[in-house]
Design a protein around this motif. Structure first.
Motif, PDB file in Angstrom:
ATOM      1  N   PRO A  33       0.823  -1.211   0.000  1.00 52.08           N
ATOM      2  CA  PRO A  33       0.000   0.000   0.000  1.00 52.08           C
ATOM      3  C   PRO A  33       0.857   1.260   0.000  1.00 52.08           C
ATOM      4  CG  PRO A  33       0.166  -0.852   2.219  1.00 52.08           C
ATOM      5  CD  PRO A  33       0.888  -1.838   1.336  1.00 52.08           C
ATOM      6  N   VAL A  34       0.242   2.383  -0.354  1.00 56.06           N
ATOM      7  CA  VAL A  34       0.962   3.656  -0.349  1.00 56.06           C
ATOM      8  C   VAL A  34       1.255   4.095   1.075  1.00 56.06           C
ATOM      9  CG1 VAL A  34       0.791   6.111  -0.920  1.00 56.06           C
ATOM     10  CG2 VAL A  34       0.039   4.395  -2.574  1.00 56.06           C
ATOM     11  N   VAL A  35       0.309   3.866   1.970  1.00 57.58           N
ATOM     12  CA  VAL A  35       0.489   4.248   3.372  1.00 57.58           C
ATOM     13  C   VAL A  35       1.123   3.086   4.129  1.00 57.58           C
ATOM     14  CG1 VAL A  35      -0.628   5.043   5.490  1.00 57.58           C
ATOM     15  CG2 VAL A  35      -1.502   5.778   3.254  1.00 57.58           C
ATOM     16  N   GLU A 141      -4.836  10.058   4.301  1.00 60.33           N
ATOM     17  CA  GLU A 141      -5.653   9.356   3.314  1.00 60.33           C
ATOM     18  C   GLU A 141      -5.807  10.186   2.044  1.00 60.33           C
ATOM     19  OE1 GLU A 141      -9.207   8.633   5.507  1.00 60.33           O
ATOM     20  OE2 GLU A 141      -8.417   6.850   6.524  1.00 60.33           O
ATOM     21  N   ASP A 142      -5.943  11.508   2.198  1.00 64.46           N
ATOM     22  CA  ASP A 142      -6.039  12.386   1.028  1.00 64.46           C
ATOM     23  C   ASP A 142      -4.712  12.412   0.260  1.00 64.46           C
ATOM     24  OD1 ASP A 142      -8.668  13.025   1.556  1.00 64.46           O
ATOM     25  OD2 ASP A 142      -8.186  14.871   2.650  1.00 64.46           O
ATOM     26  N   LEU A 143      -3.598  12.427   0.992  1.00 64.16           N
ATOM     27  CA  LEU A 143      -2.288  12.412   0.348  1.00 64.16           C
ATOM     28  C   LEU A 143      -2.101  11.146  -0.482  1.00 64.16           C
ATOM     29  CD1 LEU A 143       0.002  13.692   3.257  1.00 64.16           C
ATOM     30  CD2 LEU A 143      -0.424  14.881   1.101  1.00 64.16           C
ATOM     31  N   ALA A 144      -2.554  10.032   0.060  1.00 66.14           N
ATOM     32  CA  ALA A 144      -2.374   8.745  -0.615  1.00 66.14           C
ATOM     33  C   ALA A 144      -3.130   8.675  -1.941  1.00 66.14           C
ATOM     34  CB  ALA A 144      -2.809   7.609   0.303  1.00 66.14           C
ATOM     35  N   LYS A 145      -4.141   9.522  -2.104  1.00 66.64           N
ATOM     36  CA  LYS A 145      -4.929   9.525  -3.342  1.00 66.64           C
ATOM     37  C   LYS A 145      -4.243  10.297  -4.470  1.00 66.64           C
ATOM     38  CE  LYS A 145      -9.277   9.319  -0.735  1.00 66.64           C
ATOM     39  NZ  LYS A 145     -10.500  10.072  -0.359  1.00 66.64           N
ATOM     40  N   LEU A 146      -3.251  11.121  -4.127  1.00 71.57           N
ATOM     41  CA  LEU A 146      -2.550  11.891  -5.154  1.00 71.57           C
ATOM     42  C   LEU A 146      -1.714  10.934  -6.009  1.00 71.57           C
ATOM     43  CD1 LEU A 146      -1.406  14.938  -2.985  1.00 71.57           C
ATOM     44  CD2 LEU A 146      -3.337  14.830  -4.576  1.00 71.57           C
TER      45      LEU A 146
END
Length: 214
Positions: A33-35, A141-146
């Motif tokens: 995962p990104v996070v 969570e918002d950062l991970a969507k970029l």
């Protein structure tokens, strides 16, 4: 006119070739995962009343898409570089050229979009291609969507170990007995003596006129 089979091959390959041409140079794939799982642990241990935790936000690329753009970006970095650093690199560097993509700055638009999520910007690192921010779980969570965010992981932090007071805190030095509290080296004296640091200090060098790089 191209043969039917060759036309079909061109049509089949064109989307892939076009995508490759538009892909940034030196791009790194997004983690899955990104996070990082460590973020959840850091959030659970966070003592900040705002619920924020310090994390690194790594980017996938530096938005360099052609060799010409890459050469121009390197030239810009070289023009603004400290001359002493350039001289040092010319003497010590083993990689080809004096500069490479690690020296290119973090993409400003990436940083701006990251900050627009509400995070607090701490620092940025060209070498890591990342920014350090303080963020809540919602902001993470918002950062991970970029699409250009490759990985988010917590900052490494040292944990202070509280040791019980020793009844034998006396330390000796060249002048005789001295308590650990009043000794210049404190509780580090024993380990520093192993590499002769007190003796080096006693010899008198001060480092005046030297340049220290951190």
């Amino acid at each position: 006119m191209l043969p039917i089979a060759l036309q079909a091959l061109v049509v089949f390959l064109y989307p892939s070739l076009a995508a490759a041409a538009d892909r940034p140079l030196f791009a790194v794939a997004r983690s899955n995962p990104v996070v990082s799982p460590g973020v959840s642990i850091a959030l659970a241990q966070a003592q900040d009343a705002s619920g924020r935790v310090a994390v690194w936000v790594f980017f996938t690329d530096k938005d360099i898409r052609t060799q010409a753009q890459y050469r121009n970006a390197l030239a810009t970095v070289a023009d603004g570089y400290n001359q002493r650093a350039v001289t040092r690199r010319s003497l010590r560097r083993s990689w080809p050229g004096l500069f490479d993509h690690y020296d290119l700055p973090v993409v400003s638009s990436y940083v701006d979009q990251a900050v627009s999520t509400g995070v607090r910007l701490r620092s940025r690192s060209a070498w890591l291609n990342a920014v350090s921010v303080e963020a809540t779980i919602e902001q993470i969570e918002d950062l991970a969507k970029l699409p250009f965010v490759r990985l988010i992981k917590p900052l490494a932090r040292a944990v202070r170990v509280v040791r019980p007071e020793s009844t034998t805190s006396q330390r000796s030095d060249a002048a005789g007995e001295m308590s650990g509290a009043s000794d210049f080296y404190g509780r580090s004296r024993e380990q520093l003596e192993l590499i002769n640091i007190p003796a080096a200090h006693a010899a008198g060098p001060t480092g005046e006129g030297g340049l220290s790089a951190v």
